[in-house]
Enzyme design. Structure first.
Site, PDB file in Angstrom:
ATOM      1  N   SER A 118      64.719 118.597  49.598  1.00  0.00           N
ATOM      2  CA  SER A 118      65.074 119.358  48.407  1.00  0.00           C
ATOM      3  C   SER A 118      63.921 119.431  47.420  1.00  0.00           C
ATOM      4  O   SER A 118      63.963 120.217  46.493  1.00  0.00           O
ATOM      5  CB  SER A 118      66.309 118.752  47.738  1.00  0.00           C
ATOM      6  OG  SER A 118      66.170 117.363  47.623  1.00  0.00           O
ATOM      7  N   HIS A 143      66.506 124.659  53.276  1.00  0.00           N
ATOM      8  CA  HIS A 143      67.139 123.875  52.214  1.00  0.00           C
ATOM      9  C   HIS A 143      68.598 124.295  52.039  1.00  0.00           C
ATOM     10  O   HIS A 143      68.892 125.334  51.454  1.00  0.00           O
ATOM     11  CB  HIS A 143      66.347 124.051  50.911  1.00  0.00           C
ATOM     12  CG  HIS A 143      66.896 123.247  49.773  1.00  0.00           C
ATOM     13  ND1 HIS A 143      66.793 123.618  48.466  1.00  0.00           N
ATOM     14  CD2 HIS A 143      67.581 122.071  49.763  1.00  0.00           C
ATOM     15  CE1 HIS A 143      67.378 122.717  47.699  1.00  0.00           C
ATOM     16  NE2 HIS A 143      67.864 121.780  48.459  1.00  0.00           N
ATOM     17  N   GLU A 196      67.881 128.141  51.297  1.00  0.00           N
ATOM     18  CA  GLU A 196      66.515 128.564  51.006  1.00  0.00           C
ATOM     19  C   GLU A 196      65.675 128.338  52.267  1.00  0.00           C
ATOM     20  O   GLU A 196      65.734 127.258  52.865  1.00  0.00           O
ATOM     21  CB  GLU A 196      65.947 127.756  49.835  1.00  0.00           C
ATOM     22  CG  GLU A 196      66.593 128.125  48.509  1.00  0.00           C
ATOM     23  CD  GLU A 196      66.060 127.318  47.333  1.00  0.00           C
ATOM     24  OE1 GLU A 196      65.846 127.907  46.264  1.00  0.00           O
ATOM     25  OE2 GLU A 196      65.856 126.093  47.470  1.00  0.00           O
ATOM     26  N   ASN A 212      66.645 124.734  42.596  1.00  0.00           N
ATOM     27  CA  ASN A 212      66.544 123.509  41.808  1.00  0.00           C
ATOM     28  C   ASN A 212      65.602 123.687  40.629  1.00  0.00           C
ATOM     29  O   ASN A 212      65.808 123.122  39.566  1.00  0.00           O
ATOM     30  CB  ASN A 212      66.077 122.343  42.677  1.00  0.00           C
ATOM     31  CG  ASN A 212      67.218 121.798  43.519  1.00  0.00           C
ATOM     32  OD1 ASN A 212      68.385 122.057  43.223  1.00  0.00           O
ATOM     33  ND2 ASN A 212      66.888 121.070  44.569  1.00  0.00           N
TER      34      ASN A 212
HETATM   35  P1  NAI Z   1      71.856 110.408  52.936  1.00  0.00           P
HETATM   36  O1  NAI Z   1      71.274 109.157  52.415  1.00  0.00           O
HETATM   37  O2  NAI Z   1      73.298 110.683  52.726  1.00  0.00           O
HETATM   38  O3  NAI Z   1      71.568 110.502  54.500  1.00  0.00           O
HETATM   39  C1  NAI Z   1      70.354 110.203  55.086  1.00  0.00           C
HETATM   40  C2  NAI Z   1      70.619 109.609  56.463  1.00  0.00           C
HETATM   41  O4  NAI Z   1      69.406 109.488  57.186  1.00  0.00           O
HETATM   42  C3  NAI Z   1      71.239 108.227  56.432  1.00  0.00           C
HETATM   43  O5  NAI Z   1      72.428 108.250  57.178  1.00  0.00           O
HETATM   44  C4  NAI Z   1      70.190 107.336  57.086  1.00  0.00           C
HETATM   45  O6  NAI Z   1      70.779 106.282  57.855  1.00  0.00           O
HETATM   46  C5  NAI Z   1      69.483 108.311  57.966  1.00  0.00           C
HETATM   47  N1  NAI Z   1      68.154 107.909  58.385  1.00  0.00           N
HETATM   48  C6  NAI Z   1      67.243 107.134  57.783  1.00  0.00           C
HETATM   49  N2  NAI Z   1      66.139 107.039  58.533  1.00  0.00           N
HETATM   50  C7  NAI Z   1      66.336 107.741  59.656  1.00  0.00           C
HETATM   51  C8  NAI Z   1      65.578 108.011  60.821  1.00  0.00           C
HETATM   52  N3  NAI Z   1      64.361 107.529  60.977  1.00  0.00           N
HETATM   53  N4  NAI Z   1      66.120 108.790  61.779  1.00  0.00           N
HETATM   54  C9  NAI Z   1      67.363 109.284  61.632  1.00  0.00           C
HETATM   55  N5  NAI Z   1      68.121 109.065  60.558  1.00  0.00           N
HETATM   56  C10 NAI Z   1      67.622 108.296  59.577  1.00  0.00           C
HETATM   57  O7  NAI Z   1      70.966 111.590  52.319  1.00  0.00           O
HETATM   58  P2  NAI Z   1      71.360 113.106  52.062  1.00  0.00           P
HETATM   59  O8  NAI Z   1      71.918 113.232  50.718  1.00  0.00           O
HETATM   60  O9  NAI Z   1      72.104 113.640  53.204  1.00  0.00           O
HETATM   61  O10 NAI Z   1      69.926 113.776  52.004  1.00  0.00           O
HETATM   62  C11 NAI Z   1      69.153 114.022  53.145  1.00  0.00           C
HETATM   63  C12 NAI Z   1      68.076 115.027  52.798  1.00  0.00           C
HETATM   64  O11 NAI Z   1      68.690 116.222  52.319  1.00  0.00           O
HETATM   65  C13 NAI Z   1      67.126 114.571  51.715  1.00  0.00           C
HETATM   66  O12 NAI Z   1      65.856 115.062  51.983  1.00  0.00           O
HETATM   67  C14 NAI Z   1      67.683 115.243  50.469  1.00  0.00           C
HETATM   68  O13 NAI Z   1      66.712 115.452  49.480  1.00  0.00           O
HETATM   69  C15 NAI Z   1      68.165 116.559  51.051  1.00  0.00           C
HETATM   70  N6  NAI Z   1      69.181 117.249  50.286  1.00  0.00           N
HETATM   71  C16 NAI Z   1      70.232 116.567  49.725  1.00  0.00           C
HETATM   72  C17 NAI Z   1      71.200 117.241  49.013  1.00  0.00           C
HETATM   73  C18 NAI Z   1      72.346 116.518  48.429  1.00  0.00           C
HETATM   74  O14 NAI Z   1      73.024 117.062  47.552  1.00  0.00           O
HETATM   75  N7  NAI Z   1      72.635 115.303  48.856  1.00  0.00           N
HETATM   76  C19 NAI Z   1      71.137 118.704  48.837  1.00  0.00           C
HETATM   77  C20 NAI Z   1      70.043 119.337  49.529  1.00  0.00           C
HETATM   78  C21 NAI Z   1      69.106 118.614  50.206  1.00  0.00           C
END
Ligand code: NAI
Length: 705
Positions: free
Chosen positions: A435, A456, A468, A506
């Site tokens: 993001s 995104h 995006e 954003n």
């Molecule tokens: P999250 O923390 O809920 O999920 C991330 C997951 O990745 C966790 O389950 C973790 O165990 C896993 N993980 C860690 N290392 C790993 C690896 N080496 N291989 C595979 N899995 C691994 O995070 P979330 O919120 O889903 O965010 C993920 C991405 O999406 C980030 O880059 C964030 O900036 C982006 N994003 C998040 C939004 C939101 O509202 N939460 C919106 C748009 C983008």
């Protein structure tokens, strides 16, 4: 009109067995049938021919797979300039359909594929409607979503056929019906398998079969009471008016007009009802709200064009397998979305517990659809079976696309891509759901730079229509095109934006949310701030949005923007204070608001000691929160974050919840005018500081088109 269209009419008459003629809808060189000038012209000629031939019956069929009539040509509606002009157009269509309705032959519409808007209004002029019982067939009058009403007799004919209690909500909400629902409501007289629809229709047109129209006595009684007796009508009007006011916040002129037309038209002779419908159509079609909604509709379709060539980019049809890395909030949602589009998904996480979270995230929206009976349990199971979870890197050798959604840490994202780039095929698209990290920064640490692209998604994935799409400096054209196609395959809107900090959404959202926090810091009451923006038309107040996003997540993005843009993007100190108090937002049970359900109270505990200012009027709150957003939008346009101004509108409506009836941020700014926007920014800069200083290129926002 292309040469081809000029030569080949959009429909033709063909003889069928037993003295039945078929009107075959087949717009040349197009995937769907539309009602436009050529169609009206050809239909008039067809009616002349039928009158001459006097067959026993006629059937209306489409030669397009999956489409009957998609509706009226939206660009035609958008081009209407005066109420009189619009009214005249509606009259033309009405007269044609009334003439059709009066033809002394048996008339049967055989619907297979989408039958929407003017298409359904046409079918309603037939005596009988036979509908194909398949997945591609839907029926509805979605005009209200474009800020208008059905102007070809739909407000009169639909409730006449289904009864007012079933018909009114359909015209008011624009909801579409599946074949079985259409049959249940009396809109379809018969269902038939797709191969047999036409044959059944011919049998009815030839007089060999006569479907029974049997609406239950109870339904007919209720309709009579609600639609034909004065107290019933008053009750229905009252109840519906309240509902409409609640749903639209008074911002949309079409629903109240629709209510008026449907209620007054019910039981009224055709001539009078038609005249009033056409007049109402005329008035609605030229309202700013309709113009804005029509713009968003066509703009959204334009997004699907290839970013460089301008040619329509087809929805991806080749992706069979995908991998999603990281099964958290976003990974789970993305996996669900891919599987829902028929793609096999390998969902990989390092932790078994996270995989559970991810799978639950994918299943959640499907379960809710099953609960609401919008989906069959076995269809849900089929979608879920396409997702195979894993904690290792197996099952990646043959995926067409990888979407990474691991935590927002540059080194981690690079590591994850390095791990997979050697395993996947050398034409696999590598997409990151970052993001805030630049695509080029991620590309820097991996080999397959040309295959890396940003995708995104927004949270919650199943509900947010925008994605995006961000090419890095080295991203190959074909990869960008593939990414755009994939987004279309997921039935979402792809907005191609430049690899600049915060991308588009954003970057525009943060100054707005941050300003809300700064206002609270100045003592503006939390309910007043959120309330003003709700009344402006936002789906949720900005402080509530911060709570939902999570103050920790917002802080991360804020810092990225501050690093890039300096003091004007400095996060409100109040956010830090909440963070330190553990008030992270909804997930912690408290942020700006306390509570997690519908009833929330302002957080006075963690936010004590702020000055107490009286609630300013709504206009002042809106001015303060949204003026900086306009300024930032002008910068985005100047920097080429978006290629054209319209994309600012689509991005803010589809990605940031900007009220659709206002047409988007740029169109709203235009409606204020450059002088007014400058005046506001100058006044705000004098009062609150330099962050509001008008951007030197602000004028371009108003000139560029
Ligand atoms: P999250 O923390 O809920 O999920 C991330 C997951 O990745 C966790 O389950 C973790 O165990 C896993 N993980 C860690 N290392 C790993 C690896 N080496 N291989 C595979 N899995 C691994 O995070 P979330 O919120 O889903 O965010 C993920 C991405 O999406 C980030 O880059 C964030 O900036 C982006 N994003 C998040 C939004 C939101 O509202 N939460 C919106 C748009 C983008």
């Amino acid at each position: 009109m292309t040469d081809l269209e000029a030569r080949i009419p959009p429909l033709r008459i063909e003889p069928r067995e037993e003295d039945v003629l078929a009107i075959v809808l087949d717009r040349p060189d197009a995937k769907v049938n539309l009602i436009d000038e050529a169609w009206l012209h050809a239909m008039t000629a067809a009616l002349d021919e039928i009158e001459r031939a006097r067959p026993a019956g006629i059937v209306l069929v489409s030669a397009k797979p999956g489409n009957f009539i998609a509706g009226a040509d939206v660009s035609l509606i958008a081009s209407l300039e005066t109420p009189a002009d619009a009214e005249r157009r509606a009259r033309q269509g009405q007269e044609l359909l009334s003439r059709l309705e009066d033809l002394p032959v048996r008339k049967v519409a055989a619907i297979r594929g989408a039958c929407l808007g003017g298409g359904l209004e046409t079918a309603l002029a037939f005596d009988w409607i036979v509908v194909a019982d398949d997945d591609r067939t839907v029926l509805g009058l979605p005009e209200v979503r474009l800020g208008i009403l059905p102007g070809f007799g739909g407000t009169w004919r639909l409730p006449k056929r289904t009864g007012i209690l079933a018909g009114l909500p359909l015209v008011l909400t624009g909801r579409t019906l599946r074949p079985r629902q259409a049959e249940k409501l009396g809109l379809a007289d018969r269902l038939a398998s797709p191969e047999l629809v036409e044959r059944v229709a011919i049998a009815i047109a030839a007089g060999r079969e006569k479907p029974k129209r049997r609406r239950p006595v109870r339904a007919r009684m209720l309709d009579f009471l609600a639609g034909r007796t004065p107290p019933g009508r008053a009750l229905l009007r009252n109840f519906t008016e309240k509902n409409v006011a609640k749903e639209t916040g008074g911002h949309y002129p079409a629903p109240p007009r629709i209510l008026e037309r449907v209620l007054d038209g019910y039981g009224t002779p055709r001539g009078a009802a038609m005249a009033r419908e056409a007049a109402a159509f005329g008035q609605l079609a030229v309202t700013p709200e309709a113009k804005n909604l029509l713009f968003l509709f066509t703009g959204n379709e334009e997004l699907a064009r290839h970013p460089w060539t301008g040619r329509p980019a087809p929805a991806d049809a080749t992706t069979v397998r995908a991998a999603v890395l990281g099964a958290g909030t976003m990974g789970g949602g993305i996996a669900g979305s891919l599987a829902g589009a028929g793609i096999q998904v390998r969902l990989r996480d390092v932790a078994v517990e996270s995989l559970r979270v991810g799978l639950a995230g994918a299943a959640g929206p499907l379960n809710r659809r099953v609960q609401k009976r919008r989906m069959k349990p076995r269809d849900r199971d089929a979608v879920m079976e396409r997702i195979s979870p894993a904690t290792d890197l197996t099952g990646l050798t043959n995926v067409d696309v990888v979407i990474e959604a691991v935590p927002e840490i540059l080194e981690l994202k690079q590591k994850v891509f390095r791990e997979v780039e050697g395993i996947v095929r050398d034409d696999t698209i590598l997409a990151t759901n970052t993001s805030s990290i630049p695509i080029d920064a991620i590309a820097h640490g991996i080999e397959a730079k040309e295959r890396l692209v940003g995708l995104h998604f927004f949270n919650p994935v199943h509900r947010m229509p925008l994605v995006e799409v961000i090419p890095g400096a080295r991203t190959r054209d074909g990869v960008l095109e593939g990414a755009v196609g994939l987004v279309r395959r997921l039935k979402k809107s792809p907005l191609v934006v430049a690899d600049r900090p915060g991308f588009l959404v954003n970057r525009l959202l943060l100054p707005y949310l941050n300003e809300a926090a700064l206002a609270v810091q100045d003592g503006w009451p939390i309910p007043a701030v959120d309330g003003a923006l709700l009344r402006f038309g936002m789906p949720m107040g900005p402080l509530r949005v911060l709570d939902e996003v999570g103050l920790d997540v917002a802080a991360k993005v804020s810092h990225v923007l501050e690093d890039a843009f300096g003091t004007r993007a400095r996060p409100a100190p109040l956010m830090q204070r909440l963070l330190e108090a553990g008030a992270l937002g909804t997930k912690a049970g408290r942020g700006f608001w306390v509570g997690t359900g519908r009833e929330r109270t302002a957080n006075t505990q963690d936010l004590g000691g702020l000055p107490a200012a009286p609630a300013p009027p709504d206009e002042e709150i809106v001015e303060r929160l949204l003026s900086g957003m306009i300024n930032e939008a002008a910068r985005c346009l100047a920097e080429g974050v978006v290629r054209e101004r319209d994309h600012l509108d689509l991005g803010t409506v589809l990605g940031a919840g900007f009220p659709p009836f206002r047409g988007g941020l740029a169109r709203w700014a235009l409606s204020l005018g450059e002088d007014e926007v400058r005046r506001r920014l100058d006044a705000l800069a004098a009062r609150y500081g330099e962050r509001f200083a008008p951007f030197e290129g602000l004028g371009e926002l108003f000139r560029n088109s």
